[in-house]
Design an enzyme around this catalytic site. Sequence first.
Site, mmCIF file in Angstrom:
data_model
loop_
_atom_site.group_PDB
_atom_site.id
_atom_site.type_symbol
_atom_site.label_atom_id
_atom_site.label_comp_id
_atom_site.label_asym_id
_atom_site.label_seq_id
_atom_site.Cartn_x
_atom_site.Cartn_y
_atom_site.Cartn_z
ATOM 1 N N LEU A 20 -2.167 2.459 -2.196
ATOM 2 C CA LEU A 20 -1.390 2.546 -0.999
ATOM 3 C C LEU A 20 -0.973 4.251 -0.607
ATOM 4 O O LEU A 20 -0.754 4.861 -1.517
ATOM 5 C CB LEU A 20 -0.328 1.458 -0.891
ATOM 6 C CG LEU A 20 -0.237 0.161 -1.313
ATOM 7 C CD1 LEU A 20 0.988 -0.696 -1.493
ATOM 8 C CD2 LEU A 20 -1.273 -0.341 0.012
ATOM 9 N N LYS A 34 3.049 -5.581 -14.923
ATOM 10 C CA LYS A 34 2.676 -6.371 -13.682
ATOM 11 C C LYS A 34 1.955 -7.755 -13.768
ATOM 12 O O LYS A 34 2.367 -8.612 -13.058
ATOM 13 C CB LYS A 34 1.678 -5.545 -12.931
ATOM 14 C CG LYS A 34 2.640 -4.153 -12.032
ATOM 15 C CD LYS A 34 3.342 -4.768 -10.890
ATOM 16 C CE LYS A 34 4.428 -3.661 -10.618
ATOM 17 N NZ LYS A 34 5.286 -4.426 -9.573
ATOM 18 N N SER A 54 -0.621 -4.734 -8.335
ATOM 19 C CA SER A 54 -1.350 -3.899 -8.190
ATOM 20 C C SER A 54 -2.836 -4.121 -8.507
ATOM 21 O O SER A 54 -3.049 -4.940 -9.255
ATOM 22 C CB SER A 54 -0.881 -2.745 -9.178
ATOM 23 O OG SER A 54 -1.989 -1.857 -9.501
ATOM 24 N N SER A 55 -3.997 -3.088 -7.749
ATOM 25 C CA SER A 55 -5.175 -3.524 -8.320
ATOM 26 C C SER A 55 -5.320 -2.980 -9.618
ATOM 27 O O SER A 55 -6.415 -3.538 -10.323
ATOM 28 C CB SER A 55 -6.048 -2.390 -7.202
ATOM 29 O OG SER A 55 -5.790 -1.127 -7.623
ATOM 30 N N CYS A 56 -4.596 -2.491 -10.416
ATOM 31 C CA CYS A 56 -4.763 -1.983 -11.808
ATOM 32 C C CYS A 56 -4.674 -3.289 -12.640
ATOM 33 O O CYS A 56 -4.756 -3.015 -13.886
ATOM 34 C CB CYS A 56 -4.220 -0.884 -12.122
ATOM 35 S SG CYS A 56 -2.236 -0.870 -12.468
ATOM 36 N N LEU A 99 7.638 3.851 -1.211
ATOM 37 C CA LEU A 99 6.682 3.739 -0.150
ATOM 38 C C LEU A 99 6.648 2.294 0.422
ATOM 39 O O LEU A 99 6.568 2.184 1.580
ATOM 40 C CB LEU A 99 5.334 4.056 -0.857
ATOM 41 C CG LEU A 99 4.032 4.006 -0.023
ATOM 42 C CD1 LEU A 99 3.963 5.003 1.036
ATOM 43 C CD2 LEU A 99 2.754 4.260 -1.293
ATOM 44 N N HIS A 139 0.135 9.740 -6.866
ATOM 45 C CA HIS A 139 -1.331 9.189 -6.848
ATOM 46 C C HIS A 139 -1.975 10.235 -6.309
ATOM 47 O O HIS A 139 -1.513 11.201 -5.716
ATOM 48 C CB HIS A 139 -1.345 7.954 -6.167
ATOM 49 C CG HIS A 139 -0.857 6.749 -7.017
ATOM 50 N ND1 HIS A 139 0.298 6.194 -6.948
ATOM 51 C CD2 HIS A 139 -1.438 6.258 -8.122
ATOM 52 C CE1 HIS A 139 0.499 5.418 -7.650
ATOM 53 N NE2 HIS A 139 -0.488 5.126 -8.284
ATOM 54 N N TRP A 159 -8.672 16.731 -10.029
ATOM 55 C CA TRP A 159 -8.811 16.211 -11.187
ATOM 56 C C TRP A 159 -10.143 15.322 -11.384
ATOM 57 O O TRP A 159 -10.372 14.660 -10.472
ATOM 58 C CB TRP A 159 -7.493 15.450 -11.726
ATOM 59 C CG TRP A 159 -6.355 16.112 -11.754
ATOM 60 C CD1 TRP A 159 -6.290 17.345 -11.543
ATOM 61 C CD2 TRP A 159 -5.072 15.705 -11.993
ATOM 62 N NE1 TRP A 159 -4.926 17.772 -11.686
ATOM 63 C CE2 TRP A 159 -4.131 16.669 -12.024
ATOM 64 C CE3 TRP A 159 -4.453 14.440 -12.020
ATOM 65 C CZ2 TRP A 159 -2.552 16.434 -11.902
ATOM 66 C CZ3 TRP A 159 -3.155 13.976 -12.323
ATOM 67 C CH2 TRP A 159 -2.301 15.243 -12.202
ATOM 68 N N GLY A 215 13.423 -1.932 -3.842
ATOM 69 C CA GLY A 215 12.705 -0.628 -3.677
ATOM 70 C C GLY A 215 12.638 0.018 -2.401
ATOM 71 O O GLY A 215 11.714 0.557 -1.748
ATOM 72 N N HIS A 216 13.738 -0.004 -1.727
ATOM 73 C CA HIS A 216 13.617 0.027 -0.302
ATOM 74 C C HIS A 216 13.631 1.740 -0.081
ATOM 75 O O HIS A 216 13.470 2.122 1.061
ATOM 76 C CB HIS A 216 14.983 -0.570 0.331
ATOM 77 C CG HIS A 216 16.151 0.362 0.267
ATOM 78 N ND1 HIS A 216 16.853 0.155 -1.008
ATOM 79 C CD2 HIS A 216 16.799 1.183 0.967
ATOM 80 C CE1 HIS A 216 17.948 0.812 -0.877
ATOM 81 N NE2 HIS A 216 17.977 1.643 0.107
HETATM 82 P P1 GDP Z 1 -5.583 5.516 -10.217
HETATM 83 O O1 GDP Z 1 -6.220 4.883 -9.318
HETATM 84 O O2 GDP Z 1 -4.676 4.548 -11.267
HETATM 85 O O3 GDP Z 1 -6.605 6.249 -11.209
HETATM 86 O O4 GDP Z 1 -4.662 6.763 -10.022
HETATM 87 P P2 GDP Z 1 -4.455 8.046 -9.212
HETATM 88 O O5 GDP Z 1 -4.134 8.108 -7.780
HETATM 89 O O6 GDP Z 1 -3.518 8.875 -10.014
HETATM 90 O O7 GDP Z 1 -5.984 8.786 -9.581
HETATM 91 C C1 GDP Z 1 -7.257 8.361 -8.814
HETATM 92 C C2 GDP Z 1 -8.309 9.289 -9.061
HETATM 93 O O8 GDP Z 1 -8.177 10.640 -8.513
HETATM 94 C C3 GDP Z 1 -8.670 9.477 -10.568
HETATM 95 O O9 GDP Z 1 -9.829 9.619 -10.747
HETATM 96 C C4 GDP Z 1 -7.807 11.035 -10.916
HETATM 97 O O10 GDP Z 1 -8.473 11.961 -11.874
HETATM 98 C C5 GDP Z 1 -8.239 11.860 -9.492
HETATM 99 N N1 GDP Z 1 -7.502 12.748 -9.014
HETATM 100 C C6 GDP Z 1 -8.121 13.917 -8.451
HETATM 101 N N2 GDP Z 1 -6.962 14.895 -8.301
HETATM 102 C C7 GDP Z 1 -5.928 14.241 -8.819
HETATM 103 C C8 GDP Z 1 -4.392 14.700 -8.439
HETATM 104 O O11 GDP Z 1 -4.199 16.081 -7.824
HETATM 105 N N3 GDP Z 1 -3.741 13.831 -8.832
HETATM 106 C C9 GDP Z 1 -3.829 12.612 -9.152
HETATM 107 N N4 GDP Z 1 -2.897 11.694 -9.269
HETATM 108 N N5 GDP Z 1 -5.060 12.040 -9.320
HETATM 109 C C10 GDP Z 1 -6.326 13.036 -9.153
#
Ligand code: GDP
Length: 313
Positions: free
Chosen positions: A167, A141, A108-110, A15, A180, A203, A11-12
Amino acid sequence: MERDARIYVTGHNGLVGSALVRELQRRGYGDLILADRAQLDLREQTAVRKFFRETRPNYVFVAAGKVGGILANDSYPADFIYDNLMIAANLIHSAYERNVRKLLYLGSSCVYPKYAPQPMCEEDLLSGPLEPTNQWYAVAKIAGIKLCQAYRRQHGCSYIAAMPTNLYGPYDNFNLNTSHVLPALLRKFHEAKLADARQVTVWGTGKPRREFCHVDDCVAACLHLMDVYDSEEIVNIGAESDISIRELAELVQDIVGFQGEIVFDTGRPDGSPVKRMDTSVINALGWHTAIELEQGIRATYDWYVRHKADHRG
Ligand code: GDP
């Protein structure tokens, strides 16, 4: 790892993988094994076994994987579970067959339950149901973690597994449909600033809390674990502080210099209400974060602005 060791970074182009390569090169490791997707499809068992036979790595970092944010995980569950299961099984079994000295698997933390006590400790793994949006990725994972543990138990393999929190950094994915939150916000605020837009949509409710660790800190942790850690238990790599999505949006707005307002689209999912990692295990091994969030976001924003002409998506 000896300076002349043959080190395979999977995966080089991603990120974590790209940051690992930069740091290994900086530390003087000259024999890195790299193969992009066109050269080697990690989901293909025969191809992966042949690649290990031919390249004979001594050390392997499993930084390859199908990754993405909340929308991508929810939209492509089959890709997330299949690709990550195949990648983990093929790499770990091939490493065993070719007597790889040590392997670090990145989770991952998930992998932790949606309602795990906070901060989440290593022993919380498999103590409750997963967050539905990313359960497919999480199950794959977790299978990777269990593969490392099983090969250690049955075959005495020195395979370790680290669980990084969210990250960010250079070479992140800035595609708004698959990224993310942090890269998404950098891009949204940047484009809104250029377009002189009145508002940026974030979001969810803005209430969830997340941690963000700069990828260079994560890489320092991975290399440290490769040196000092050799045990079955997984190890968290956390940011040592968390922030709400609203606070994060305000911070990014400030760094980018966007003058308009932030609106929240509550029709979008929040995901886990909070994800905070307990880092006492890795702290006791001598690792701490070095890059503070604001400084890390500023550096990442600079990188984005300089490279956005050729960024993916
Ligand atoms: P998670 O940590 O696995 O939930 O992954 P994400 O990094 O995609 O989302 C983290 C949080 O950020 C969630 O509550 C999303 O709804 C929120 N969020 C807000 N705006 C955005 C956006 O534009 N993109 C993403 N991916 N998440 C968003």
